[in-house]
Write an enzyme that holds these catalytic residues in place. Structure first.
Site, PDB file in Angstrom:
ATOM      1  N   ASP A 154       4.831   6.787  -0.918  1.00 39.18           N
ATOM      2  CA  ASP A 154       4.751   5.362  -1.242  1.00 39.18           C
ATOM      3  C   ASP A 154       6.023   4.878  -1.938  1.00 39.18           C
ATOM      4  O   ASP A 154       6.939   5.661  -2.213  1.00 39.18           O
ATOM      5  CB  ASP A 154       3.500   5.147  -2.124  1.00 39.18           C
ATOM      6  N   ASP A 209       0.049  -4.074   2.619  1.00 35.02           N
ATOM      7  CA  ASP A 209      -1.251  -3.450   2.880  1.00 35.02           C
ATOM      8  C   ASP A 209      -2.153  -4.321   3.754  1.00 35.02           C
ATOM      9  O   ASP A 209      -2.132  -5.550   3.661  1.00 35.02           O
ATOM     10  CB  ASP A 209      -1.997  -3.200   1.555  1.00 35.02           C
TER      11      ASP A 209
HETATM   12  C1  GLA Z   1       0.128   1.112  -1.880  1.00 36.94           C
HETATM   13  C2  GLA Z   1      -0.019   1.575  -0.436  1.00 36.94           C
HETATM   14  C3  GLA Z   1      -1.492   1.751  -0.123  1.00 36.94           C
HETATM   15  C4  GLA Z   1      -2.114   2.754  -1.088  1.00 36.94           C
HETATM   16  C5  GLA Z   1      -1.887   2.312  -2.519  1.00 36.94           C
HETATM   17  C6  GLA Z   1      -2.295   3.388  -3.509  1.00 36.94           C
HETATM   18  O1  GLA Z   1      -0.364  -0.164  -2.038  1.00 36.94           O
HETATM   19  O2  GLA Z   1       0.585   0.677   0.443  1.00 36.94           O
HETATM   20  O3  GLA Z   1      -1.675   2.166   1.217  1.00 36.94           O
HETATM   21  O4  GLA Z   1      -1.559   4.007  -0.852  1.00 36.94           O
HETATM   22  O5  GLA Z   1      -0.521   2.007  -2.766  1.00 36.94           O
HETATM   23  O6  GLA Z   1      -2.066   3.028  -4.823  1.00 36.94           O
END
Ligand code: GLA
Length: 409
Positions: A154, A209
């Site tokens: 990430d 997301d």
């Molecule tokens: C980010 C990623 C998500 C998830 C969260 C976890 O937002 O894009 O897919 O992994 O972090 O905290």
């Protein structure tokens, strides 16, 4: 020693260094030759995870027929981490993962599945746990020791970092650790990872997301969540970057998390057409039969997993109705008619009026010359392209066809 001999030795030494560096500087080859398929804990459970959930999910993946349908990775997302020990080694949260990751990997492997884990290029993850910044090689070694097969990486806490450099460091760390692992870039498309991540990773997130809705967006201020159509609309110019071993990742699925059945079918079809990794995001232990059937539809999965690995292109847009085409192996095609609107829409498609052309894969079909048979991957109806295709599409639904043929020369 004469000069010639010294030069020979030096060049041999340099060659050796180059070979070593080169062998470190590869992502694990031969993985994700078709888009990776699995499950991830985040969409449904966020930080509410523990080893029991992971074990039960692995059990369900087998029992519910998902493993047989091709899903293999069980991926633990954020919040599995505890603290680093005195030597800097990352430890799992002792309350949530008391048996440790090695035991969990053994369990998951015992089911014929693979285990994935999550970390972050910054010093802290998005959930505020320890990230891998400054510990990349150590963490990759730890993952290899535990038997991890997949790393999602990430991008929180990354100000000042260069994405390509940070992800390349982790790629090299994984290579050095010596265990093949799928490497999944999760940088939300900010630095156009499609332009540089093909050599670094097996997939890269293209957007912020996913948000659990078909046609909406959620921006509470600090972040944005995108519904299914919003993510789709960001893929158009990216198809040329995708292919075997390097995929545009549209984020984890929300099928089974509350959209309507039509929306879930459309969501699954779109991800399949776009050759996105298929990473389930629902509770596999308690899903409905209809969700299970959507997720295991063999025809739809076969389109996603087609070995040509070409992402679909939009070939027609007529108001809320759009048509996407995906060239498949063996001269076949998948076609998806998508009704974006929240009203029903009628499809009256005269095959002969449009030549199907994909410059990228250099494939085309002129239905005036060639008749293809089609089968509807959801309803199982069949037909051919000698007659118009007529159908009524419910709101937010798709018609997804596999075209095989030619039926006649
Ligand atoms: C980010 C990623 C998500 C998830 C969260 C976890 O937002 O894009 O897919 O992994 O972090 O905290």
């Amino acid at each position: 020693m004469n000069t010639k001999r010294t030069a020979q030795l030096l060049s041999g030494f340099l060659l050796c260094i180059a070979a070593c560096c080169n062998s470190w500087a590869q992502k694990s080859e031969g993985l994700a030759s078709t888009p990776q398929m699995g499950w991830n804990s985040w969409n449904k459970f966020a930080c509410e995870i523990d080893e029991r959930l992971i074990r039960e999910t692995a059990d369900a993946m087998v029992q519910q027929g998902l493993k047989d349908a091709g899903f293999q990775y069980v991926n633990i997302d954020d919040c599995w981490q505890g603290q680093r020990d005195a030597d800097g080694n990352i430890q799992p949260d002792p309350k949530r993962f008391p048996s440790g990751m090695k035991a969990l990997a053994d369990y998951v492997h015992g089911k014929g599945l693979k285990l994935g884990i999550y970390s972050d290029a910054g010093a802290t993850t998005c959930g505020g746990r320890p990230g891998s910044r400054g510990h990349e090689y150590q963490d990759a070694r730890t993952y290899a020791r535990w038997g991890i097969d997949y790393v999602k990486y990430d991008w929180c806490d990354s100000p000042g970092l260069n994405a390509e450099a940070a992800y390349t460091t982790m790629r090299d760390a994984i290579a050095k650790a010596g265990r093949p692992m799928v490497f999944s870039v999760c940088e939300w498309g900010m630095s156009k990872p499609w332009e540089w991540a093909g050599k670094v990773a097996h997939s890269w997130r293209t957007t912020p997301d996913i948000y659990n809705c078909f046609d909406c967006e959620f921006s509470p201020g600090f972040s944005t969540g995108l519904g299914v159509l919003r993510i789709l609309d960001k893929q158009a110019s990216l198809r040329k970057f995708a292919g075997p071993g390097h995929w545009n990742d549209m984020d984890m699925l929300e099928v089974g998390n509350g959209m309507s059945e039509d929306e879930d079918r459309a969501h699954m079809s779109i991800w399949a057409m776009m050759a996105s990794p298929l990473i389930l995001g629902n509770d596999l232990r308690s899903m409905s039969e209809s969700t299970r059937r959507i997720l295991t539809n063999p025809g739809v999965i076969a389109v996603n997993q087609d070995k040509l690995g070409v992402q679909a292109l939009r070939v027609l847009a007529d108001g809320p109705l759009e048509v996407y085409a995906k060239p498949l192996d063996g001269g076949q095609w998948a076609l998806m008619f998508l009704n974006r609107s929240n009203q029903a829409a009628d499809v009256r498609h005269d095959w002969k009026k449009q030549v199907l052309v994909d410059d990228l894969s250099q494939r085309s079909v002129d239905f005036k010359q060639t008749i293809y048979r089609w089968s509807d991957l959801w309803s199982k109806k069949t037909g051919d392209t000698s007659t118009k295709l007529e159908a009524r599409l419910a709101p937010h639904s798709v018609l997804m066809l596999r075209l095989s043929g030619p039926a006649k020369p």
